[in-house]
Design a protein around this motif. Structure first.
Motif, PDB file in Angstrom:
ATOM      1  N   ILE A 110       0.841  -1.202   0.000  1.00 52.15           N
ATOM      2  CA  ILE A 110       0.000   0.000   0.000  1.00 52.15           C
ATOM      3  C   ILE A 110       0.873   1.248   0.000  1.00 52.15           C
ATOM      4  N   THR A 111       0.795   1.996  -1.092  1.00 55.17           N
ATOM      5  CA  THR A 111       1.512   3.276  -1.203  1.00 55.17           C
ATOM      6  C   THR A 111       0.524   4.300  -1.742  1.00 55.17           C
ATOM      7  N   THR A 112       0.895   5.575  -1.722  1.00 56.53           N
ATOM      8  CA  THR A 112       0.043   6.554  -2.396  1.00 56.53           C
ATOM      9  C   THR A 112       0.236   6.392  -3.905  1.00 56.53           C
ATOM     10  N   ALA A 113      -0.639   7.013  -4.693  1.00 54.95           N
ATOM     11  CA  ALA A 113      -0.599   6.835  -6.150  1.00 54.95           C
ATOM     12  C   ALA A 113       0.592   7.545  -6.778  1.00 54.95           C
ATOM     13  N   ALA A 114       0.969   8.695  -6.214  1.00 54.01           N
ATOM     14  CA  ALA A 114       2.080   9.481  -6.766  1.00 54.01           C
ATOM     15  C   ALA A 114       2.520  10.506  -5.739  1.00 54.01           C
ATOM     16  N   VAL A 115       3.655  11.132  -6.032  1.00 54.18           N
ATOM     17  CA  VAL A 115       4.121  12.282  -5.259  1.00 54.18           C
ATOM     18  C   VAL A 115       4.068  13.459  -6.222  1.00 54.18           C
ATOM     19  N   CYS A 116       3.501  14.585  -5.784  1.00 56.43           N
ATOM     20  CA  CYS A 116       3.327  15.721  -6.692  1.00 56.43           C
ATOM     21  C   CYS A 116       4.082  16.952  -6.172  1.00 56.43           C
ATOM     22  N   VAL A 117       4.957  17.506  -7.017  1.00 50.34           N
ATOM     23  CA  VAL A 117       5.815  18.622  -6.598  1.00 50.34           C
ATOM     24  C   VAL A 117       5.939  19.667  -7.716  1.00 50.34           C
ATOM     25  N   TYR A 118       6.623  20.771  -7.396  1.00 48.14           N
ATOM     26  CA  TYR A 118       6.949  21.771  -8.410  1.00 48.14           C
ATOM     27  C   TYR A 118       8.043  21.218  -9.337  1.00 48.14           C
ATOM     28  N   PRO A 119       8.146  21.746 -10.577  1.00 51.20           N
ATOM     29  CA  PRO A 119       9.155  21.254 -11.527  1.00 51.20           C
ATOM     30  C   PRO A 119      10.577  21.269 -10.958  1.00 51.20           C
ATOM     31  N   SER A 120      10.903  22.303 -10.204  1.00 53.72           N
ATOM     32  CA  SER A 120      12.272  22.418  -9.689  1.00 53.72           C
ATOM     33  C   SER A 120      12.587  21.384  -8.609  1.00 53.72           C
ATOM     34  N   ARG A 121      11.556  20.699  -8.109  1.00 54.58           N
ATOM     35  CA  ARG A 121      11.777  19.686  -7.061  1.00 54.58           C
ATOM     36  C   ARG A 121      11.632  18.257  -7.598  1.00 54.58           C
ATOM     37  N   VAL A 122      11.376  18.114  -8.891  1.00 55.40           N
ATOM     38  CA  VAL A 122      11.184  16.778  -9.470  1.00 55.40           C
ATOM     39  C   VAL A 122      12.426  15.909  -9.256  1.00 55.40           C
ATOM     40  N   ALA A 123      13.599  16.476  -9.551  1.00 52.94           N
ATOM     41  CA  ALA A 123      14.844  15.702  -9.430  1.00 52.94           C
ATOM     42  C   ALA A 123      15.031  15.193  -7.994  1.00 52.94           C
ATOM     43  N   ASP A 124      14.681  16.035  -7.003  1.00 50.90           N
ATOM     44  CA  ASP A 124      14.797  15.623  -5.588  1.00 50.90           C
ATOM     45  C   ASP A 124      13.906  14.411  -5.306  1.00 50.90           C
ATOM     46  N   ALA A 125      12.659  14.495  -5.786  1.00 50.16           N
ATOM     47  CA  ALA A 125      11.697  13.411  -5.533  1.00 50.16           C
ATOM     48  C   ALA A 125      12.143  12.125  -6.232  1.00 50.16           C
ATOM     49  N   VAL A 126      12.578  12.253  -7.483  1.00 47.38           N
ATOM     50  CA  VAL A 126      13.027  11.084  -8.242  1.00 47.38           C
ATOM     51  C   VAL A 126      14.202  10.416  -7.533  1.00 47.38           C
ATOM     52  N   LYS A 127      15.123  11.236  -7.048  1.00 44.49           N
ATOM     53  CA  LYS A 127      16.322  10.726  -6.352  1.00 44.49           C
ATOM     54  C   LYS A 127      15.929   9.966  -5.074  1.00 44.49           C
ATOM     55  N   SER A 128      15.040  10.563  -4.275  1.00 40.92           N
ATOM     56  CA  SER A 128      14.613   9.926  -3.022  1.00 40.92           C
ATOM     57  C   SER A 128      13.939   8.578  -3.275  1.00 40.92           C
ATOM     58  N   LEU A 129      13.058   8.542  -4.262  1.00 40.05           N
ATOM     59  CA  LEU A 129      12.300   7.318  -4.532  1.00 40.05           C
ATOM     60  C   LEU A 129      13.202   6.244  -5.132  1.00 40.05           C
ATOM     61  N   LYS A 130      14.102   6.670  -6.015  1.00 39.73           N
ATOM     62  CA  LYS A 130      15.026   5.720  -6.639  1.00 39.73           C
ATOM     63  C   LYS A 130      15.916   5.075  -5.570  1.00 39.73           C
ATOM     64  N   ALA A 131      16.422   5.910  -4.673  1.00 38.94           N
ATOM     65  CA  ALA A 131      17.316   5.407  -3.614  1.00 38.94           C
ATOM     66  C   ALA A 131      16.608   4.369  -2.750  1.00 38.94           C
ATOM     67  N   ALA A 132      15.288   4.480  -2.664  1.00 42.46           N
ATOM     68  CA  ALA A 132      14.521   3.545  -1.826  1.00 42.46           C
ATOM     69  C   ALA A 132      13.911   2.412  -2.658  1.00 42.46           C
TER      70      ALA A 132
END
Length: 318
Positions: A94-116
């Motif tokens: 069970i996870t949420t469907a997505a994480v939604c952020v501003y364009p300038s924070r996309v790389a941060d979110a992608v990095k966090s999720l990839k690392a996990a």
């Protein structure tokens, strides 16, 4: 995500023939709100379903890599593990469907999720969010940059001026260009319904967005004074239903803005079920745009499991 909506040629005859019966819409919205929602374990199951449909969002001026990271961790474990365990749901991913952020924070979110090692999609708002008043060239560039940084869903905002002045061909053309800039990323189109004036306008903007290839239509940016309301939702999901009947393509629906309580989330699920049917009750076709909603859902599940409400410090921050 569901199959892409390829869109269709702009059918101005269909658009100009639209008339919405306001009284009927308001009456239907009241009926939906008045329906009894499930109780006990049924309610807990519906709340877990709601959690899996959330686009967990942070759209603040003070977003930093660390609060985006925290958001991503929460998206991966939206409900406390021990609570899921006592419900026998700990192994259901069970996870949420997505994480939604501003364009300038996309790389941060992608990095966090990839690392996990998480496959949760990253959604980015774009196109001059929330007002959509920047030049078209800039708006298109913003979409491309977000996709380049790893966003697989793009939440665009329409140019409200075009909708308010009835320039449907212009609106169609802009959305087509956004769709092209998205490439393989799914596109959600935000109508900002609080700024469209009438139900008829909302219906027309919904139709034009779907004709132009939107995979989802979304009520609001969350930054307008009026956001997701049930009457507006009825109008938008009826447009989705009509589009499906005509083209055989399912388009998703995302209410956003001001949805804060578990009780409201249940009403949204009921609305989808009675208006569009069970096949729309999946993250592929239904999303809830929210930042604080998950906290209340987890609180209600805690109550279901333990029989009491948690103290503030007992649930991790959403």
């Amino acid at each position: 995500m569901a199959d892409r909506n390829p869109g269709m040629d702009l059918d101005l005859e269909w658009v100009s023939g639209v008339r919405v019966n306001t009284q009927a819409v308001l009456k239907r919205a009241q009926q939906v709100q008045g329906r009894k929602v499930a109780k006990k374990e049924w309610q807990a199951a519906w709340l877990l379903k709601a959690a899996t449909c959330i686009d967990l969002t942070t759209l603040s001026g003070d977003d930093t890599p660390s609060n985006v990271h925290r958001l991503c961790m929460k998206a991966m474990q939206p409900i406390r593990y021990d609570l899921l365990q006592s419900m026998g749901m700990h192994d259901k991913d069970i996870t949420t469907a997505a994480v939604c952020v501003y364009p300038s924070r996309v790389a941060d979110a992608v990095k966090s999720l990839k690392a996990a090692n998480s496959c949760i999609p990253v959604a980015s708002v774009a196109t001059g969010f929330p007002a959509g008043q920047t030049p078209l060239k800039t708006r298109l560039e913003e979409v491309r940059m977000a996709v380049e940084d790893g966003a697989t869903e793009i939440d665009i905002v329409i140019n409200r001026t075009l909708a308010l002045t009835g320039q449907w061909a212009g609106l169609y053309e802009e959305i087509r260009q956004f769709r092209e800039a998205c490439g393989d990323a799914h596109m959600k189109t935000i109508l900002a319904v609080g700024e469209l004036g009438t139900f008829t306008n909302v219906y027309k903007a919904s139709l034009v967005s779907m004709m132009a290839g939107s995979d989802f239509i979304k009520t609001s940016t969350g930054k307008e004074s009026v956001n997701a309301t049930y009457p507006v939702a009825i109008v938008m999901v009826r447009a989705i239903r009509d589009y499906y009947r005509k083209t055989d393509h399912k388009v998703g629906f995302k209410p956003a803005g001001g949805i804060r309580t578990a009780q409201e989330a249940l009403v949204w699920l009921v609305l989808m079920k009675v208006e569009l049917g069970d096949q729309w009750l999946t993250p592929h076709l239904f999303r809830l745009g929210a930042s604080s909603l998950l906290g209340d859902i987890e609180r209600q599940i805690y109550h279901y499991v333990t029989g009491r409400y948690p103290a503030y410090h007992e649930l991790p921050m959403a």
